[in-house]
Design an enzyme around this catalytic site. Structure first.
Site: not given
Length: 443
Positions: A320, A347, A351
């Site tokens: 993340d 995601k 991303r």
């Protein structure tokens, strides 16, 4: 509402970031499957976690927030959830929906799962496959997308499931479904992922065994049909949320901040290992154990960073954090190479593409790869001045506001309201450190 980050003066102060999101989801879920009252302090009160709590209420768990900020969950026992009368809406939460699919798959009930526009684009197929093997029946939109309806197994089947791709969400869904299956359910992961599920299952009294295999392979077994016992949990600070003030301090000259009570679980701390390898002045203080998790305070000072090649095998421990790592890399001297992160493509947004586009909009050269990116650092001087499309992704939003604090010119993001899914007080906390964040009109 747009948000703009102005070039900042030195950041100073001591802060506590919100409770860990991954642990918060699991605390509510296992509390609902335990017998008795589970008491939780430090629970993240972001939209994602609150959606999980509401879904559990609709299936019979009693969940209450007390005036002192602690939460009580009165569970119904493994196998005791009832069929919800309404659709379960998980908003933007991929963790919430995938883990809850695993829980429902082990109950002979039917539930319909939905989410917001972003979540409805994300693939659920990698969870659907093992849960179907365990006896659940799932009807989803084309491509395995939400909304979907899941009917759990009358008698869930224990399986041995090798994960095609390392994923804590898929692992956890299978282990949760296995709680209501006889015998042992086994997950084989090709690389270690965050182990909050295993640690918390043990805290609630489940039998969980973990074996380390060759080349990083891990084998996790859970024995089904336990009586989970309620317990008291303290949720530590979220290292993914702490990443933003930490990187902001590193790239803003003269900064010196302390972030308290962060979990440094080795399956979650890859970003901090990487930043220290890049030359970050991060001092780890007051190391301790809380709720089975290693916890520490971090003192962070502005630093001159150098580009490195991040080991691909580190990706699961920082999946993340790649967008905000890319921000740090843009201020470093030399190239930073990031690979092994193909999961970023699916995601809340793609991303990799969103991060690369945001960097280019602010004068940083970047090459996007199928599984990552190569960032050419600007040795402390990033132009800024860009307008960044967030694609309604909270981590993209916070990453580029962070970049704006250290850049030469202000950086604007097209929307900031989704930040509340994981970090409701992000702007307030950053302002308390001295950051200049300004709200604007709709983009």
């Amino acid at each position: 509402m747009t948000l703009t980050a102005q070039p900042s003066r030195a950041l100073q102060g001591t802060i506590a970031v919100p409770g860990d999101k991954s642990i918060s989801h699991r605390a509510l879920m296992l509390g609902a499957l335990a017998v008795g009252e589970t008491r939780v302090s430090g629970l993240l009160e972001g939209e994602d976690v609150l959606a999980t709590g509401e879904a559990l209420r609709r299936m019979g768990a009693e969940i209450t927030r007390h005036q002192d900020g602690t939460w009580s969950i009165w569970g119904v026992g493994v196998g005791g959830l009832k069929e919800p009368e309404t659709v379960l809406d998980f908003g933007n939460s991929g963790t919430g929906v995938r883990l809850m699919m695993g829980i429902v798959a082990g109950h002979p009930i039917t539930a319909t799962f939905t989410g917001d526009a972003s979540l409805s684009k994300r693939p659920m197929g990698r969870v659907i496959t093992p849960l179907t093997e365990m006896g659940a029946h799932i009807h989803a939109r084309e491509g395995g997308r939400l909304p979907l309806t899941l009917t759990g197994a009358e008698r869930a089947l224990p399986i041995t499931y090798p994960l095609p791709v390392a994923s804590a969400q898929v692992k956890s869904a299978v282990l949760f479904a296995g709680l209501n299956a006889p015998g042992q359910t086994t997950v084989i992961e090709p690389a270690p992922t965050r182990d909050h599920t295993e640690l918390m299952l043990k805290a609630f009294g489940a039998q969980v065994a973990t074996e380390e295999g060759p080349k990083g392979v891990r084998v996790i077994r859970v024995t089904g049909e336990p009586e989970l016992k309620a317990c008291t949990l303290a949720v530590p600070g979220d290292p993914s949320s702490a990443a933003f003030p930490v990187v902001a301090a590193l790239i803003t000259p003269g900064s010196d901040i302390t972030v308290t009570g962060i979990t440094l679980n080795p399956h979650r701390s890859g970003l901090y290992t990487t930043l220290i390898e890049m030359g970050a002045d991060i001092e780890i203080l007051n190391q301790r154990q809380e709720g089975g998790e290693p916890v520490a305070d971090l003192r962070v000072k502005a630093s001159e960073l150098k580009g490195i090649e991040v080991p691909p095998e580190r990706a699961p421990s920082m999946i993340d954090e790649y967008p905000v790592l890319a921000v740090a890399a843009s201020f470093a001297e030399g190239k930073t190479v990031m690979r092994g992160a193909e999961e970023l493509r699916v995601k809340e947004s793609d991303r990799i593409a969103a991060t690369a586009a945001g960097l280019r909009a602010n004068g940083v050269k970047v090459e996007d790869l199928p599984d990552g990116m190569i960032v050419e650092g600007r040795a402390g001087t990033v132009e800024g001045g860009g307008h960044v499309a967030t694609h309604m992704d909270h981590r993209i939003a916070m990453s580029f506001l962070t970049l704006g604090l250290g850049a030469q010119k202000p950086v604007t993001i097209d929307a900031g309201e989704m930040i509340a899914t994981s970090f409701p007080d992000f702007t307030g906390l950053m302002r308390r450190l001295g950051a200049q964040l300004e709200s604007g009109a709709n983009a």
